[in-house]
Design an enzyme around this catalytic site. Structure first.
Site, PDB file in Angstrom:
ATOM      1  N   ASP A  96      -5.080   9.455   9.991  1.00  0.00           N
ATOM      2  CA  ASP A  96      -3.483   9.005  10.334  1.00  0.00           C
ATOM      3  C   ASP A  96      -3.332   9.776  11.927  1.00  0.00           C
ATOM      4  OD1 ASP A  96      -2.842   7.598   8.540  1.00  0.00           O
ATOM      5  OD2 ASP A  96      -2.778   9.354   6.919  1.00  0.00           O
ATOM      6  N   GLU A 112       0.896  -0.919   0.123  1.00  0.00           N
ATOM      7  CA  GLU A 112       0.027  -0.098  -0.050  1.00  0.00           C
ATOM      8  C   GLU A 112       0.987   1.274  -0.008  1.00  0.00           C
ATOM      9  OE1 GLU A 112      -2.475   0.414   3.317  1.00  0.00           O
ATOM     10  OE2 GLU A 112      -3.800   2.266   2.813  1.00  0.00           O
ATOM     11  N   TYR A 131     -10.989  -3.310   3.365  1.00  0.00           N
ATOM     12  CA  TYR A 131     -10.293  -2.640   4.132  1.00  0.00           C
ATOM     13  C   TYR A 131     -10.946  -2.459   5.588  1.00  0.00           C
ATOM     14  CZ  TYR A 131      -6.174   0.161   5.907  1.00  0.00           C
ATOM     15  OH  TYR A 131      -5.026   0.697   6.660  1.00  0.00           O
TER      16      TYR A 131
END
Length: 264
Positions: free
Chosen positions: A60, A49, A174
């Site tokens: 994040d 990825e 995911y």
């Protein structure tokens, strides 16, 4: 058959899960990544990825925010990500997914990106902040050129939401293991297994677990119920202080690969 489909079919026959490191393109620098990527594939990475650095990476935590900031300071943008993939494709044949936020994609142009991404060898796109039910422009551009569209589900996703996301997704689903941002954690989230169990009830897509996979033991535990694991922040905690990032990445990831190959 796409690279991701071929990979997960093979790994299901082998009875093991995929190891998928996340690498922020531009951190370490592009020249180092050109050496690092083939090295980690040789060390056992089954897929990659690659992150597009972005100034507001809302999914994040601090570690990956720092990595994105350093990459942006080096002038890396979406064009440089595609050029890197073109170069490393000469050395590796594993599936590659690019992870971006909506802003860089729409600024670059969705149709321009999907066409160029497939041309250089990208297999899938993870659009972290584009909800599946708002992803039609992306899907419409990606599917004709054979680019997988990979969306995210979380422990808070309802059953209806899981079905919506699964219907829009190709390649793999995911599965975000926590209700939070990326970051190395001491323990694998207890919510991860339940999320994958719920995903299995609505789709046959491979379920890959990310966010919080920090140790080979985490990877081995997640592999008992998922089709793959993504390792990001823990890897970057090593890379951001390493004198030799290539050797450090190989040394860090090899035990993960061994854990996944040795079974439960």
């Amino acid at each position: 058959m796409s690279r991701f489909s071929a990979l997960f079919q093979r790994l299901r026959r082998e009875g093991r899960a995929a190891l998928m490191p996340f690498l922020e393109v531009g951190d370490p620098d592009l020249q180092t990544l050109e050496r690092l990527i083939p090295a980690v594939v040789e060390a056992g990475a089954d897929a990659l990825e690659l992150g597009v650095p972005f100034s507001d990476p809302i999914a994040d935590g601090p570690t990956m925010q720092r990595a994105a900031y350093r990459a942006l300071q080096r002038g890396v943008r979406l064009q440089e990500v595609l050029e890197l993939v073109r170069r490393v494709r000469r050395a590796v044949d594993v599936p590659i997914a690019v992870m971006s936020y909506a802003n860089p994609l729409y600024r670059y142009g969705i149709e321009r990106f999907t066409g160029e991404a497939r041309e250089v060898g990208v297999d899938g796109l993870i659009a972290a902040d584009i909800p599946a039910d708002e992803g039609e422009p992306l899907i419409r551009a990606a599917r004709p050129v054979g680019l997988e569209t990979i969306f995210l589900v979380a422990p808070t996703s309802t059953e209806a939401r899981l079905r919506t996301v699964a219907a829009a997704t190709t390649g793999f689903l995911y599965c975000v293991s926590v209700t939070g941002v990326t970051g190395a954690r001491e323990q694998l989230s207890e919510e991860a297994e339940e999320l994958v169990r719920r995903v299995r009830r609505v789709t046959d897509l491979p379920a890959v677990v990310g966010f919080g996979i920090a140790t080979p033991e985490h990877a081995r535990a997640a592999a008992r119920f998922s089709d793959g694991v993504i390792v990001a922040s823990a890897l970057y905690q090593v890379l951001e202080t390493a004198r030799d990032p290539v050797a450090a990445a190989v040394d860090f990831l090899r035990p993960f690969a061994q854990a996944l190959r040795s079974g439960p």
